[in-house]
Structures are given as structure tokens and as C-alpha cells.
Scaffold this motif. Structure first.
Motif, PDB file in Angstrom:
ATOM      1  N   VAL A   1     -36.900  60.435  -6.206  1.00  0.00           N
ATOM      2  CA  VAL A   1     -37.612  59.149  -5.876  1.00  0.00           C
ATOM      3  C   VAL A   1     -37.061  57.998  -6.241  1.00  0.00           C
ATOM      4  O   VAL A   1     -36.789  58.085  -7.406  1.00  0.00           O
ATOM      5  CB  VAL A   1     -39.212  59.443  -6.428  1.00  0.00           C
TER       6      VAL A   1
ATOM      7  N   LYS B   1     -43.526  49.932  -3.683  1.00  0.00           N
ATOM      8  CA  LYS B   1     -44.835  49.342  -3.700  1.00  0.00           C
ATOM      9  C   LYS B   1     -44.793  47.653  -3.618  1.00  0.00           C
ATOM     10  O   LYS B   1     -45.933  47.358  -3.412  1.00  0.00           O
ATOM     11  CB  LYS B   1     -45.320  49.711  -5.044  1.00  0.00           C
TER      12      LYS B   1
ATOM     13  N   ASN C   1     -43.126  56.713   1.178  1.00  0.00           N
ATOM     14  CA  ASN C   1     -44.080  57.124   0.405  1.00  0.00           C
ATOM     15  C   ASN C   1     -45.209  56.095   0.708  1.00  0.00           C
ATOM     16  O   ASN C   1     -44.910  54.921   0.818  1.00  0.00           O
ATOM     17  CB  ASN C   1     -43.757  56.469  -1.153  1.00  0.00           C
ATOM     18  N   ASP C   2     -46.552  56.483   0.995  1.00  0.00           N
ATOM     19  CA  ASP C   2     -47.526  55.741   1.362  1.00  0.00           C
ATOM     20  C   ASP C   2     -47.543  54.495   2.308  1.00  0.00           C
ATOM     21  O   ASP C   2     -48.248  53.666   2.250  1.00  0.00           O
ATOM     22  CB  ASP C   2     -48.111  54.857  -0.071  1.00  0.00           C
TER      23      ASP C   2
ATOM     24  N   GLN D   1     -37.295  60.551  -1.580  1.00  0.00           N
ATOM     25  CA  GLN D   1     -38.498  59.793  -1.359  1.00  0.00           C
ATOM     26  C   GLN D   1     -38.185  58.296  -1.542  1.00  0.00           C
ATOM     27  O   GLN D   1     -38.028  57.755  -2.681  1.00  0.00           O
ATOM     28  CB  GLN D   1     -39.534  60.237  -1.990  1.00  0.00           C
TER      29      GLN D   1
ATOM     30  N   ARG E   1     -39.853  55.025  -2.233  1.00  0.00           N
ATOM     31  CA  ARG E   1     -41.160  54.526  -2.985  1.00  0.00           C
ATOM     32  C   ARG E   1     -40.992  52.973  -3.061  1.00  0.00           C
ATOM     33  O   ARG E   1     -40.170  52.480  -3.910  1.00  0.00           O
ATOM     34  CB  ARG E   1     -41.348  55.317  -4.145  1.00  0.00           C
TER      35      ARG E   1
END
Length: 80
Positions: free
Chosen positions: A13, A44, A72-73, A40, A42
């Protein structure tokens, strides 16, 4: 090469706060060379355009190593 789930042994990650003097791309490639079998991405803090640029670079890199990339997200980035 046919994808086989049993090949997913080491999952990385990303976290750009740990990159130090390397770029995220350099760090991910080092992890892939060391045997990571899935990555992954990630992010934010990045806006959409910067996240998309990073995702495209990571997809090219993971494709070269024939490993899956998870986003991710952010479904929009994953679909793009």
C-alpha cells in the motif's frame, strides 16, 4: 500469462510520506523488484488530476511487472 490468485503473496500500500528522497514511482518499482505481487495506490491528499496522473504512472509500472493495481477510495480514478 494467465492471472492466478495464488500468485498474490505480498501486498503493498503506497504512502508518499514514507518515500524520503525517492519518488513514489521509484519506491513502488523497488518494491516490485523485491517481489510485491499487488499494489494499492492510496492518495488522500491529491486533487483529481494529480491522482489520475499518479494512477496512470502506477498502472504502467504495475503492468510492466504483471501485477494488479488497486485504487483506494476513488471509483472514478479506478475506472479511468
Amino acid at each position: 500469462m494467465k492471472f492466478d490468485r495464488s500468485m498474490l503473496l505480498l501486498y503493498a500500500v503506497t504512502d508518499r510520506t514514507w518515500t524520503g528522497k525517492q519518488t513514489l514511482e521509484q519506491q513502488v518499482e523497488a518494491a516490485l523488484k523485491a517481489g510485491v505481487t499487488m499494489v494499492q495506490l492510496r492518495e488522500k491528499e491529491l486533487d483529481y488530476q494529480d491522482f489520475l496522473k499518479e494512477a496512470v504512472k502506477m498502472r504502467e509500472l504495475t503492468r510492466d511487472y504483471q501485477v494488479p493495481l488497486l485504487i483506494n477510495d476513488n471509483l472514478e480514478i479506478a475506472l479511468a
